[in-house]
Each structure stands twice: as C-alpha cells, then as structure tokens.
Design an enzyme around this catalytic site. Sequence first.
Site, mmCIF file in Angstrom:
data_model
loop_
_atom_site.group_PDB
_atom_site.id
_atom_site.type_symbol
_atom_site.label_atom_id
_atom_site.label_comp_id
_atom_site.label_asym_id
_atom_site.label_seq_id
_atom_site.Cartn_x
_atom_site.Cartn_y
_atom_site.Cartn_z
ATOM 1 N N HIS A 1 -19.171 -24.201 67.502
ATOM 2 C CA HIS A 1 -18.992 -24.443 66.295
ATOM 3 C C HIS A 1 -19.814 -26.248 66.012
ATOM 4 C CE1 HIS A 1 -15.302 -22.314 66.252
ATOM 5 N NE2 HIS A 1 -15.244 -22.636 65.491
ATOM 6 N N ASP B 1 -20.003 -15.330 61.066
ATOM 7 C CA ASP B 1 -18.881 -16.023 61.429
ATOM 8 C C ASP B 1 -19.250 -17.124 60.267
ATOM 9 O OD1 ASP B 1 -17.220 -17.619 62.772
ATOM 10 O OD2 ASP B 1 -18.576 -17.227 64.992
#
Length: 483
Positions: free
Chosen positions: A184, A256
């Site tokens: 992230h 993702d």
Amino acid sequence: MGLDPGLRRLALGTLLAAYPGPVPPGWAVDLVAEGLAGHTLFGTNVHDPAQVAASTAALRAGRPDVLIAIDEEGGDVTRLAHATGSPYPGNAALGAIDEVALTRRVYEAIGAELAALGVTVNLAPTVDVNTADENPVIGTRSFGADPARVAAHSAAAVTGLQAAGVAACAKHFPGHGATVADSHHELPTVDVPLDVLRWRDLPPFAAVVEAGARAVMTAHIRVPALTGDGPATFSRAVLVDLLRGEYGFTGTVITDALEMKGAAVAAGGVGPAAVRALAAGADLLCIGAQVDAELVERVVAEIVGALGDGRLDRARVEEAAGRAAALAAWTRAAGATSTAPDGLGYAAARRAVRVEGELTGLDRPLVVQLHATSTIAEGRVPWGLGPHLDGAEELRVVATETGPAALRQLAGDRPIVLVGRHLHRLPGGADLVTALAAEHPVTVVEMGWPSRWRPAGVRAFVTTYGASHACGRAAAEVLGLAG
C-alpha cells in the site's frame, strides 16, 4: 471531441470502481448502465445488512449482471463487520486448527452472508504463505507458513465460498508472504529464484486453480527473476507465462487496487497503471477505494488513448472485458445456495486458542491493551478483550508512553493480563512486557501473528491467531473473564 462510445464501453468493462458513502450515487449507477464491470464495497459503504442489500439492488438496477465485490476475509480483514470485528476467525486461526472441512464450512458461511446481501465476488481468500514473521501486511491473513497446509486450506476456502454462489478471488499472485514491506505504501521486493517461488509461494495458487477459483488477484510486488524492476501486476511473465501458461488458470485476473503506491508510483498514476496491467494480461482492474466519476473517466480515457497510440491492442482489451463478463455470468448462474449457521465462527475461534503456561490466579485482573496501528487492508476495526469482559477493569495504553511502574501501581495486588498485536515488533512492547513480568504476575495475550518470541517471566502466553471479535471472545473465555 468525446471518446468513441464503443471504445469507452469496452474500457469500462474492465474496471472495478468504488463510491463513497452508504448509498450509491447516481453516477455510480449510471456507469454500471453504461458498461462498468462493477464496484467494490468498502467499510464506508457498509452500515447494516438491510442498507447493503438496498445498495446492491440499486447497482443491479443499472445492470443485472454488475459485479459487486468486497474484501470479506473473516478475521482481521472485514468490511461487513468493520464496526464490531468479524464473527469469524481468520486464516491463521483456521490454519492452526488445521481441519480442512472446518475451513470450508467457515468460508461457505461467509459466502452465504455475502450472497444474501447481493455481493457476488469476494476478494478472498488470502492464500499467501506467510514465511516472514515481520510481514506487515499479510500475517494473520495467511493460513500459515507451511506451503502444503496453506494449499489445502486455500482450496477448501475457495470451494466453500463458491458453494455459496460467491466467486472467490485468491490473492496475491505470485505470493506476498515473504515481504517485509507493505505494498500500500511502497513496492516490496521478493528477490528469490523462480524455483523457490515454486516450492514456497506457488503451491496454494496451484491448489486454488485446481479447485476452480473463478478469479486470482495480482500482487504489487517486485520479483526480479520474473518482473524486473516493476510489480507482478505489470508482468506478462507472471500473469500470462506463469499463471495461465504453467498453472493453467482460465478465469479472471483481478488486480490489487491500482491506487496503491506499489502500482501507481511505478506507473506514474492510476491511469497509466491500468494500461500497463491490461497489457500484462490482467482482466479486471480494481481502481481502489478513493474513487469518483472523474477518476473513472480519466482511467477510461487513458485506456482508450492507449488503444489509439499502440500501447494496448484492442484484442487484448476485448479479451479482458470478455473474462470480466464471463465472471459476471457465472455469478448470475450460481445464485445463493447456503445459509450461515449461528455461532460457527465463535466455536472455531475457541478451538484455535493456544495456552503456554498456567492460567491461574486471574481473579479481578487489570486488563491492559497495548495500542497497535492497523494496516490499510485491515482498517480501523475494534479488537481486544474489552467487549467480552465480565467486570474486569480494562485500560488501553501506548507502550512507549506508559512504564511498568505506573501499571504496577494501577494494578495494585491484582494480576495483569496484557493484550497486544505483534508484541515482538510493537515499539516498546517487548521491553514493557519483560520489565513488567520481572516484578508482577503477568499473563500475555498475543492477538497478532504468532512469532517465536516469548517474554521471560510471564505466567502464561496465550495465542489467538487473530484479533477478530470471535478471537477476542475466545480469549476472554479461555481466561475465565467472559460474561
């Protein structure tokens, strides 16, 4: 001059968007009607079951076969129960129990809840083999560190979800379990030869392909032996040669979230990331959580532009949109077929608890919970023993701000139950536990990944293999503190 309508619809057919709030705004429904593949629901979209069901019905009014996805892993990653914590244990707990039939039942129960609310794709299970104790983003989301055990439970999870009529999306290919960075925030690197991936990281993916998983999610990780300097999400060697060629996967490859820095920074933005992912062989592009109509249109324009300037071949985008449509067709044909049994998750969580030492002298303890930050994947979900305590006093502290002397004074003659997540790597956590246990009766409850670290001098060390609501209740019951 506007975009060609046909090309715009084609590009929309490869995108999973998102929207803010509990009610789908008009633009979110309009995009579905115009060809958007679907939306992902996050915690901000979830207030209660009736509201979620109304939201999914509103999206289906835009188009009946819209894909509605969610990250409902159970355990530490939940969207449906983000306000309270999941009523199910996560993968680490299920792996510790190591009863494949139970894993299947738990995931079928999760699938039944999703299907009843109109959710059609679960971005789960996490099938990464967590071989790094310091992994900041997988941890308890993994079934364990043994490839064979993870493979068996991964296949069971997929079978359970899909038996309930919800498409499973196994993640994160080719394996996020050996990383010590969070994708992230940055691009993690797994610098090992391909043969290491084959015996350590890839067996669970082979198992879920064999089990018929309808989708596989890419990892924003760099594997130099395969991907060079970029992430696996942008690598044909990973998505086409390895996943489809070597492992025979014929379903939908979902990325993702492209807003994650592991992808967006590497590509120079979400739009360029979408183009690179499509070119590499991805089919359905998860934009992320922070999405509005303007961002969707920018990504669409980037894809259409890439079709015009040669960065993308039209046949590749048509193939991607076709696979997304095939996934949608499967979800419509599957339908809801199961019901979630009451109490299954709580009973399972109780079986996962492990106790080292003696649970004695715990009358009227002071329960001390050490503050721990959450990952973006987990979000701010309540955890700990607090909601389950019957009369015991609870104190929540920051390890680096509270010394052992202060806790001893507050406890007086009472024993201390110290609760934490990933205590071995929590700033100040290990030192506080060790110093406290040297002069006071302490029982430790570890609700994070079960590392090999054990503090000296504690009376007992309790491991829950997760911090869900179910795991918290299980720990309180084992300690004799539950109401």
